[in-house]
Design a protein around this motif. Structure first.
Motif, short mmCIF file in Angstrom:
data_model
loop_
_atom_site.label_atom_id
_atom_site.label_comp_id
_atom_site.label_asym_id
_atom_site.label_seq_id
_atom_site.Cartn_x
_atom_site.Cartn_y
_atom_site.Cartn_z
N PRO A 1 -30.15 46.36 43.44
CA PRO A 1 -31.42 46.30 44.24
C PRO A 1 -31.60 45.84 45.70
CG PRO A 1 -30.72 44.22 43.19
CD PRO A 1 -29.60 45.29 42.81
N ASP A 2 -32.73 46.29 46.30
CA ASP A 2 -32.73 46.02 47.75
C ASP A 2 -32.81 44.69 47.85
OD1 ASP A 2 -32.82 48.92 48.44
OD2 ASP A 2 -34.64 48.94 47.25
N TRP A 3 -33.40 43.69 46.90
CA TRP A 3 -33.81 42.52 47.17
C TRP A 3 -33.39 41.70 45.86
CZ3 TRP A 3 -36.63 40.10 51.19
CH2 TRP A 3 -37.56 41.07 51.99
N LEU A 4 -33.03 40.54 46.05
CA LEU A 4 -33.06 39.44 44.94
C LEU A 4 -33.99 38.53 45.31
CD1 LEU A 4 -29.18 38.38 44.50
CD2 LEU A 4 -30.64 39.60 42.99
N GLN A 5 -34.91 38.45 44.04
CA GLN A 5 -35.91 37.47 44.04
C GLN A 5 -35.44 35.92 43.36
OE1 GLN A 5 -39.82 38.68 43.22
NE2 GLN A 5 -40.48 36.97 42.46
N LEU A 6 -35.41 34.97 43.98
CA LEU A 6 -34.75 33.63 43.37
C LEU A 6 -36.03 32.79 42.77
CD1 LEU A 6 -31.83 33.01 45.62
CD2 LEU A 6 -31.85 34.66 43.50
N HIS A 7 -36.60 32.75 41.77
CA HIS A 7 -37.56 32.18 41.10
C HIS A 7 -37.26 30.93 40.38
CE1 HIS A 7 -41.81 33.89 41.00
NE2 HIS A 7 -41.91 32.78 40.64
N GLY A 8 -36.16 30.18 40.66
CA GLY A 8 -35.98 29.09 40.11
C GLY A 8 -36.09 27.90 41.06
N SER A 9 -34.81 26.98 40.75
CA SER A 9 -34.86 25.71 41.76
C SER A 9 -33.58 25.96 42.68
CB SER A 9 -34.55 24.49 40.99
OG SER A 9 -33.39 24.45 40.10
N GLU A 10 -33.30 27.32 42.94
CA GLU A 10 -31.93 27.58 43.98
C GLU A 10 -32.33 26.86 45.30
OE1 GLU A 10 -32.93 30.91 41.25
OE2 GLU A 10 -34.32 29.86 42.63
N THR A 11 -31.19 26.19 45.87
CA THR A 11 -31.51 25.47 47.07
C THR A 11 -31.27 26.63 48.24
OG1 THR A 11 -29.14 25.06 47.16
CG2 THR A 11 -30.34 23.36 45.98
#
Length: 236
Positions: A79-89
């Motif tokens: 992918p071109d992007w990682l979308q982090l949709h949790g509680s990632e710091t």
């Protein structure tokens, strides 16, 4: 006035992917979260990504995924992007960006002004912030719940990183969301579905058209002032 960036998230079929690209979506999202009705396996995601590559930007959405899971996504889907949709710091975001050389979009749940202030530590570690509605209590999903938040919280907001609006958007509401909040970059998932997890090609086209119209109609005074933090984003 420049058109905004539109992301259609949670795609899982060739036909709906093609509809998103044909409509003019600048990003498509593939969900890697087994609790979601929009979850796709690696092989399906890789095929869809190959269809999309070079035609639109590919976003892989994960929720508190471990290194092995993300390594596999990056190797197979690219992918071109990682979308982090949790509680990632913020540090987790920075580590993944450095590990994979990929752009990072961090999604944050918004209900009130303090939630926007909580975004500030991510500035400098991510390439984009996505403001989604906080999920209802007891919800299994961090996003894609069809809920919205008070768009006036975004008026005049400039955190020094590109911002995208999500949560409760559909072809009927997106133009108002752009006009009220002032953000022309928008993301939709459940708002273009005929049934839970099933995208509708006509709704995708209608959403993109409405978002384009909303960005065109947005008053110049609603646009963020570069370099200025709105009151909602100031630290105490």
């Amino acid at each position: 006035m420049a058109q905004g960036l539109i992301k259609i998230c949670g795609l899982s079929t060739d036909a709906t992917l093609e509809a998103a690209i044909a409509a003019g979506a600048g990003m498509i999202g593939l969900v890697f979260f087994e609790k979601s009705p929009r979850h796709v396996d690696l092989e399906t995601a890789a095929r869809l990504a190959d269809l999309a590559r070079g035609r639109t930007e590919i976003v892989a959405l994960t929720v508190n995924a471990d290194d092995a899971t993300i390594d596999a996504i990056m190797a197979r889907v690219r992918p071109d992007w990682l979308q982090l949709h949790g509680s990632e710091t913020p540090q987790r975001c920075a580590d993944l960006k450095a590990r994979h050389g990929v752009r990072i979009m961090k999604a944050l749940g918004i209900r009130e002004a303090d939630d926007i202030r909580a975004a500030l530590p991510y500035v400098g570690h991510v390439d984009r912030l996505l403001f989604d509605a906080k999920p209802p209590k007891g919800a299994d999903l961090p996003g894609g719940n069809g809920a919205s938040f008070d768009w006036t919280l975004l008026q005049g907001l400039d955190l020094g990183v590109p911002l995208m609006l999500s949560g409760g958007l559909d072809p009927r509401s997106v133009a108002d969301a752009i006009r009220i909040g002032g953000l022309a970059d928008v993301d939709v998932s459940s708002g273009v579905e005929r049934a839970r997890g099933e995208k509708d090609e006509d709704l995708i086209h209608a959403f993109v058209a409405a978002a384009r119209q909303g960005a065109t109609d947005r008053p110049a005074g609603d646009m963020p002032t570069p370099g200025r933090l709105a009151q909602q984003g100031r630290t105490a």
